[in-house]
Design a protein around this motif. Structure first.
Motif, PDB file in Angstrom:
ATOM      1  N   ILE A 188       0.833  -1.202   0.000  1.00  0.00           N
ATOM      2  CA  ILE A 188       0.000   0.000   0.000  1.00  0.00           C
ATOM      3  C   ILE A 188       0.870   1.255   0.000  1.00  0.00           C
ATOM      4  O   ILE A 188       0.622   2.199  -0.755  1.00  0.00           O
ATOM      5  CB  ILE A 188      -0.963  -0.009   1.199  1.00  0.00           C
ATOM      6  CG1 ILE A 188      -1.986  -1.138   1.035  1.00  0.00           C
ATOM      7  CG2 ILE A 188      -1.672   1.331   1.346  1.00  0.00           C
ATOM      8  CD1 ILE A 188      -2.849  -1.371   2.250  1.00  0.00           C
ATOM      9  N   VAL A 198       0.899   4.085  -2.905  1.00  0.00           N
ATOM     10  CA  VAL A 198       0.567   5.484  -2.621  1.00  0.00           C
ATOM     11  C   VAL A 198       1.732   6.391  -3.003  1.00  0.00           C
ATOM     12  O   VAL A 198       1.541   7.456  -3.599  1.00  0.00           O
ATOM     13  CB  VAL A 198       0.191   5.657  -1.131  1.00  0.00           C
ATOM     14  CG1 VAL A 198       0.141   7.122  -0.743  1.00  0.00           C
ATOM     15  CG2 VAL A 198      -1.148   5.002  -0.849  1.00  0.00           C
ATOM     16  N   LEU A 229      -2.906   8.755  -7.715  1.00  0.00           N
ATOM     17  CA  LEU A 229      -2.871   8.377  -6.308  1.00  0.00           C
ATOM     18  C   LEU A 229      -3.915   7.299  -6.025  1.00  0.00           C
ATOM     19  O   LEU A 229      -3.630   6.286  -5.385  1.00  0.00           O
ATOM     20  CB  LEU A 229      -3.115   9.601  -5.419  1.00  0.00           C
ATOM     21  CG  LEU A 229      -3.132   9.358  -3.918  1.00  0.00           C
ATOM     22  CD1 LEU A 229      -1.775   8.895  -3.441  1.00  0.00           C
ATOM     23  CD2 LEU A 229      -3.550  10.612  -3.191  1.00  0.00           C
ATOM     24  N   SER A 251      -2.888   3.401  -5.426  1.00  0.00           N
ATOM     25  CA  SER A 251      -3.247   2.914  -4.087  1.00  0.00           C
ATOM     26  C   SER A 251      -3.929   1.559  -4.203  1.00  0.00           C
ATOM     27  O   SER A 251      -3.632   0.632  -3.438  1.00  0.00           O
ATOM     28  CB  SER A 251      -4.173   3.898  -3.386  1.00  0.00           C
ATOM     29  OG  SER A 251      -3.525   5.115  -3.149  1.00  0.00           O
ATOM     30  N   TYR A 295       1.351   9.191  -5.822  1.00  0.00           N
ATOM     31  CA  TYR A 295       1.506  10.598  -5.451  1.00  0.00           C
ATOM     32  C   TYR A 295       2.634  11.239  -6.246  1.00  0.00           C
ATOM     33  O   TYR A 295       2.509  12.374  -6.713  1.00  0.00           O
ATOM     34  CB  TYR A 295       1.772  10.717  -3.942  1.00  0.00           C
ATOM     35  CG  TYR A 295       1.864  12.142  -3.471  1.00  0.00           C
ATOM     36  CD1 TYR A 295       0.722  12.918  -3.336  1.00  0.00           C
ATOM     37  CD2 TYR A 295       3.088  12.723  -3.176  1.00  0.00           C
ATOM     38  CE1 TYR A 295       0.797  14.221  -2.916  1.00  0.00           C
ATOM     39  CE2 TYR A 295       3.186  14.028  -2.750  1.00  0.00           C
ATOM     40  CZ  TYR A 295       2.029  14.779  -2.621  1.00  0.00           C
ATOM     41  OH  TYR A 295       2.102  16.089  -2.206  1.00  0.00           O
TER      42      TYR A 295
END
Length: 114
Positions: free
Chosen positions: A52, A56, A73, A77, A60
């Protein structure tokens, strides 16, 4: 006079009592390669969390570079979560296979037709 008992003497007493009772000393629950179930569980949690976090981070980073903040994002994710679950399931299969391998008796000279 000591207020606390000596742990070595207590351990020796427990061993003697277990020997007299004829019961084997209780052992820790072990799974694959001698790891306890708690250690395997933590490994699986860390694998999921790592997937995870990497997802992320990549999402990002792409959003900051491209300028589309929520898009990548959200996508990465979910991809990171899926990768973490897949890795976690692989660990579960590995542990289960090792336990089954430890439980099956070796095939040594028993009724091998030919």
């Amino acid at each position: 006079m000591a207020s606390e008992p000596d742990p070595d003497r207590l351990r020796a007493l427990e061993d003697r009592l277990a020997k007299l009772r004829g019961k084997p000393k209780p052992e820790r629950s072990q799974t694959a390669k001698g790891f306890s179930q708690g250690e395997v569980a933590w490994r699986m949690v860390i694998e999921l969390a790592t997937g995870i976090v990497f997802g992320v981070g990549i999402g990002y980073g792409l959003d900051v570079l491209i300028g589309t903040l929520p898009l990548f994002l959200a996508i990465f994710s979910l991809v990171g979560f899926a990768a973490g679950v897949r890795t976690m399931l692989g660990t579960a299969r590995e542990v289960q296979a090792r336990e089954m391998q430890d439980k099956t008796p070796p095939k040594g000279g028993q009724d091998q037709g030919g």
